[in-house]
Design a protein around this motif. Structure first.
Motif, PDB file in Angstrom:
ATOM      1  N   ALA A   1      12.971 -31.300  33.613  1.00 30.90           N
ATOM      2  CA  ALA A   1      13.238 -32.735  33.771  1.00 30.90           C
ATOM      3  C   ALA A   1      14.735 -33.016  33.729  1.00 30.90           C
ATOM      4  CB  ALA A   1      12.510 -33.527  32.690  1.00 30.90           C
ATOM      5  N   ASP A   2      15.455 -32.374  32.831  1.00 31.36           N
ATOM      6  CA  ASP A   2      16.909 -32.539  32.753  1.00 31.36           C
ATOM      7  C   ASP A   2      17.586 -32.039  34.026  1.00 31.36           C
ATOM      8  OD1 ASP A   2      16.755 -33.648  30.229  1.00 31.36           O
ATOM      9  OD2 ASP A   2      17.155 -31.739  29.198  1.00 31.36           O
ATOM     10  N   PHE A   3      17.145 -30.890  34.524  1.00 29.87           N
ATOM     11  CA  PHE A   3      17.712 -30.337  35.749  1.00 29.87           C
ATOM     12  C   PHE A   3      17.504 -31.283  36.919  1.00 29.87           C
ATOM     13  CE2 PHE A   3      16.923 -27.931  39.680  1.00 29.87           C
ATOM     14  CZ  PHE A   3      18.193 -27.407  39.881  1.00 29.87           C
ATOM     15  N   LEU A   4      16.273 -31.771  37.096  1.00 30.01           N
ATOM     16  CA  LEU A   4      15.988 -32.687  38.199  1.00 30.01           C
ATOM     17  C   LEU A   4      16.788 -33.981  38.082  1.00 30.01           C
ATOM     18  CD1 LEU A   4      12.141 -32.203  38.583  1.00 30.01           C
ATOM     19  CD2 LEU A   4      13.935 -31.386  40.110  1.00 30.01           C
ATOM     20  N   ALA A   5      16.896 -34.500  36.871  1.00 29.99           N
ATOM     21  CA  ALA A   5      17.672 -35.728  36.671  1.00 29.99           C
ATOM     22  C   ALA A   5      19.135 -35.512  37.033  1.00 29.99           C
ATOM     23  CB  ALA A   5      17.536 -36.196  35.236  1.00 29.99           C
ATOM     24  N   ASN A   6      19.684 -34.372  36.654  1.00 33.61           N
ATOM     25  CA  ASN A   6      21.086 -34.073  36.978  1.00 33.61           C
ATOM     26  C   ASN A   6      21.289 -33.901  38.477  1.00 33.61           C
ATOM     27  OD1 ASN A   6      21.916 -34.182  34.324  1.00 33.61           O
ATOM     28  ND2 ASN A   6      21.589 -31.998  33.972  1.00 33.61           N
ATOM     29  N   MET A   7      20.356 -33.241  39.161  1.00 30.64           N
ATOM     30  CA  MET A   7      20.482 -33.045  40.606  1.00 30.64           C
ATOM     31  C   MET A   7      20.352 -34.368  41.357  1.00 30.64           C
ATOM     32  SD  MET A   7      21.164 -29.913  41.336  1.00 30.64           S
ATOM     33  CE  MET A   7      22.188 -29.922  39.879  1.00 30.64           C
ATOM     34  N   ILE A   8      19.434 -35.205  40.919  1.00 31.88           N
ATOM     35  CA  ILE A   8      19.277 -36.512  41.558  1.00 31.88           C
ATOM     36  C   ILE A   8      20.531 -37.346  41.350  1.00 31.88           C
ATOM     37  CG2 ILE A   8      18.011 -38.703  41.442  1.00 31.88           C
ATOM     38  CD1 ILE A   8      15.491 -36.970  40.870  1.00 31.88           C
ATOM     39  N   GLU A   9      21.050 -37.330  40.137  1.00 31.76           N
ATOM     40  CA  GLU A   9      22.267 -38.085  39.841  1.00 31.76           C
ATOM     41  C   GLU A   9      23.445 -37.574  40.659  1.00 31.76           C
ATOM     42  OE1 GLU A   9      25.102 -39.178  36.008  1.00 31.76           O
ATOM     43  OE2 GLU A   9      23.272 -38.019  35.723  1.00 31.76           O
ATOM     44  N   LYS A  10      23.533 -36.270  40.835  1.00 28.19           N
ATOM     45  CA  LYS A  10      24.651 -35.668  41.552  1.00 28.19           C
ATOM     46  C   LYS A  10      24.596 -35.951  43.048  1.00 28.19           C
ATOM     47  CE  LYS A  10      26.966 -31.211  42.102  1.00 28.19           C
ATOM     48  NZ  LYS A  10      26.949 -29.795  41.731  1.00 28.19           N
ATOM     49  N   TYR A  11      23.395 -35.911  43.641  1.00 31.62           N
ATOM     50  CA  TYR A  11      23.270 -35.999  45.090  1.00 31.62           C
ATOM     51  C   TYR A  11      22.657 -37.296  45.596  1.00 31.62           C
ATOM     52  CZ  TYR A  11      24.404 -31.056  44.976  1.00 31.62           C
ATOM     53  OH  TYR A  11      25.034 -29.864  44.766  1.00 31.62           O
ATOM     54  N   VAL A  12      22.520 -38.295  44.763  1.00 32.55           N
ATOM     55  CA  VAL A  12      21.873 -39.544  45.186  1.00 32.55           C
ATOM     56  C   VAL A  12      22.624 -40.200  46.341  1.00 32.55           C
ATOM     57  CG1 VAL A  12      22.986 -41.116  43.535  1.00 32.55           C
ATOM     58  CG2 VAL A  12      20.676 -41.578  44.342  1.00 32.55           C
ATOM     59  N   GLY A  13      23.920 -40.100  46.372  1.00 29.18           N
ATOM     60  CA  GLY A  13      24.693 -40.694  47.457  1.00 29.18           C
ATOM     61  C   GLY A  13      24.476 -39.989  48.779  1.00 29.18           C
ATOM     62  N   GLN A  14      24.224 -38.696  48.744  1.00 23.77           N
ATOM     63  CA  GLN A  14      24.054 -37.916  49.963  1.00 23.77           C
ATOM     64  C   GLN A  14      22.614 -37.946  50.482  1.00 23.77           C
ATOM     65  OE1 GLN A  14      25.415 -34.010  48.982  1.00 23.77           O
ATOM     66  NE2 GLN A  14      27.510 -34.687  48.600  1.00 23.77           N
ATOM     67  N   MET A  15      21.665 -38.363  49.650  1.00 22.62           N
ATOM     68  CA  MET A  15      20.265 -38.359  50.063  1.00 22.62           C
ATOM     69  C   MET A  15      19.936 -39.503  51.002  1.00 22.62           C
ATOM     70  SD  MET A  15      17.997 -37.010  46.898  1.00 22.62           S
ATOM     71  CE  MET A  15      18.661 -37.899  45.515  1.00 22.62           C
ATOM     72  N   ASP A  16      20.741 -40.548  51.032  1.00 21.31           N
ATOM     73  CA  ASP A  16      20.541 -41.696  51.916  1.00 21.31           C
ATOM     74  C   ASP A  16      19.122 -42.244  51.806  1.00 21.31           C
ATOM     75  OD1 ASP A  16      21.393 -43.603  53.715  1.00 21.31           O
ATOM     76  OD2 ASP A  16      20.889 -42.381  55.459  1.00 21.31           O
ATOM     77  N   LEU A  17      18.740 -42.637  50.610  1.00 24.65           N
ATOM     78  CA  LEU A  17      17.386 -43.113  50.333  1.00 24.65           C
ATOM     79  C   LEU A  17      17.063 -44.424  51.040  1.00 24.65           C
ATOM     80  CD1 LEU A  17      17.226 -42.287  46.530  1.00 24.65           C
ATOM     81  CD2 LEU A  17      16.278 -40.972  48.420  1.00 24.65           C
TER      82      LEU A  17
END
Length: 54
Positions: free
Chosen positions: A11-27
């Motif tokens: 859960a910590d890993f996924l949260a960190n990856m989402i936080e890191k790449y949220v700008g590039q994911m273009d949700l």
């Protein structure tokens, strides 16, 4: 009280990856899920109608 379990690391890993790449994911460019599911349901019902009609 926080209890450490086997899933907290993932859960910590996924949260960190989402936080890191949220700008590039273009949700914001993702399609509206409500429209997708309604279209899928209409298609499924139409296929059942065609089968019953024959």
């Amino acid at each position: 009280m926080y209890k450490h379990d086997v899933w907290s690391g993932l859960a910590d890993f996924l949260a960190n990856m989402i936080e890191k790449y949220v700008g590039q994911m273009d949700l914001d460019s993702l399609p509206d899920p409500d429209i997708y599911y309604k279209t899928k349901q209409i298609h499924s019902l139409y296929q059942k109608y065609i089968i019953l009609k024959n």
